[in-house]
Design a protein around this motif. Structure first.
Motif, PDB file in Angstrom:
ATOM      1  N   GLU A   1      27.354  71.072 -23.713  1.00  0.00           N
ATOM      2  CA  GLU A   1      27.579  71.416 -25.116  1.00  0.00           C
ATOM      3  C   GLU A   1      26.246  71.662 -25.810  1.00  0.00           C
ATOM      4  N   VAL A   2      26.155  72.791 -26.489  1.00  0.00           N
ATOM      5  CA  VAL A   2      24.955  73.122 -27.266  1.00  0.00           C
ATOM      6  C   VAL A   2      25.372  73.128 -28.733  1.00  0.00           C
TER       7      VAL A   2
ATOM      8  N   TYR B   1      22.558  63.382 -34.937  1.00  0.00           N
ATOM      9  CA  TYR B   1      23.414  63.914 -33.870  1.00  0.00           C
ATOM     10  C   TYR B   1      22.983  63.342 -32.514  1.00  0.00           C
ATOM     11  N   MET B   2      21.680  63.326 -32.264  1.00  0.00           N
ATOM     12  CA  MET B   2      21.171  62.898 -30.947  1.00  0.00           C
ATOM     13  C   MET B   2      21.356  61.404 -30.707  1.00  0.00           C
TER      14      MET B   2
ATOM     15  N   ARG C   1      24.754  61.270 -29.323  1.00  0.00           N
ATOM     16  CA  ARG C   1      24.952  61.992 -28.051  1.00  0.00           C
ATOM     17  C   ARG C   1      23.626  62.204 -27.342  1.00  0.00           C
TER      18      ARG C   1
ATOM     19  N   LEU D   1      20.899  65.542 -24.591  1.00  0.00           N
ATOM     20  CA  LEU D   1      20.936  66.941 -25.017  1.00  0.00           C
ATOM     21  C   LEU D   1      19.767  67.721 -24.380  1.00  0.00           C
ATOM     22  N   HIS D   2      20.012  68.984 -24.020  1.00  0.00           N
ATOM     23  CA  HIS D   2      18.947  69.835 -23.459  1.00  0.00           C
ATOM     24  C   HIS D   2      18.386  70.815 -24.480  1.00  0.00           C
TER      25      HIS D   2
ATOM     26  N   TYR E   1      19.361  72.810 -28.702  1.00  0.00           N
ATOM     27  CA  TYR E   1      20.326  73.084 -29.782  1.00  0.00           C
ATOM     28  C   TYR E   1      19.996  74.415 -30.425  1.00  0.00           C
TER      29      TYR E   1
ATOM     30  N   THR F   1      14.468  73.970 -27.508  1.00  0.00           N
ATOM     31  CA  THR F   1      14.669  73.249 -26.254  1.00  0.00           C
ATOM     32  C   THR F   1      13.350  72.596 -25.866  1.00  0.00           C
TER      33      THR F   1
END
Ligand SMILES: CSC[C@@H](O)[C@@H](O)C(=O)COP(=O)(O)O
Ligand SMILES: [Zn+2]
Length: 206
Positions: free
Chosen positions: A137-138, A157-158, A161, A164-165, A167, A176
């Motif tokens: 998910e991006v 957000y992070m 979750r 993450l790679h 957004y 990134t």
């Protein structure tokens, strides 16, 4: 004390990334910004308003993790707070790259709720991803000229979750990162490829 050897090495890698990204059309005009960690407390980042395909050593400055400018007379990227947010939360992070490709811009406008990437072999170019069956998910954050407020939103957000790679910012571009400049650059290339596939898939399905 920041090592001049590390500063030269990281700056050289970012200059090369800028040329590549400009050739590919991912940093038009003066868009995009790049940074790399120098040590636990410092990073080198592009100065604001520079053409990212024509960077030289003058196009960079050193900033501290709290945003303090250690290269007098130079103005850091307007989006420095988005870089700092990532370095502060992850000590092993070595580089953050931000691009403004046409594909990322369009896809972000078509997907305000976020982009889901799955079924692509190239997902494995992202660190830690081992199969095309991964569902990645991006998130797409609304654009905001108040960069500290946008950085706070990304941080929130992070926290919920991790892992993450990258957004997207709506109508704006991709952020990134990676453990090294080479990792972050590979992530930009992978995301750009995946975004192109995704956009084309949507066209073909219409
Ligand atoms: C030239 S429009 C792009 C800018 O508004 C900004 O989004 C950007 O990516 C570059 O800003 P900069 O201050 O040079 O780092
Ligand atoms: Zn930008």
């Amino acid at each position: 004390m920041v090592s001049t050897e590390d500063l030269g090495a990281r700056t050289g890698e970012l200059i090369k990334a800028g040329r590549l990204f400009f050739e590919r059309g991912w940093v038009p005009a003066t868009a995009g910004n790049f940074s790399a960690r120098l040590d636990e407390r410092h990073l080198v980042i592009t100065a604001s308003g520079r053409h990212k395909g024509e960077l030289d050593a003058d196009g960079f400055l050193v900033v501290g993790l709290e945003g303090e400018v250690l290269s007098p007379g130079r103005k850091p990227s307007a989006e420095t707070a988005l870089h700092l947010q990532l370095y502060r939360r992850e000590p092993s992070l070595g580089s953050v790259l931000h691009t403004h490709s046409r594909t990322a811009t369009l896809l972000s406008r078509l997907s305000p709720g976020g982009v889901v990437l799955e079924g692509y072999e190239v997902l494995k170019a992202l660190s830690g991803v081992e199969t095309h069956e991964t569902r990645l998910e991006v998130p797409v954050f609304p654009n905001d000229q108040d960069i500290p407020r946008l950085a706070a939103r990304v941080e929130e957000y992070m926290r919920e979750r991790p892992g993450l790679h990258g957004y997207l910012i709506e109508g704006h571009g991709l952020y990134t990162w990676g453990r090294t400049v080479a990792d972050a650059r590979r992530h930009v290339e992978a995301f750009e490829f995946l975004f192109e596939c995704e956009l084309e898939m949507r066209r073909l399905k219409r």
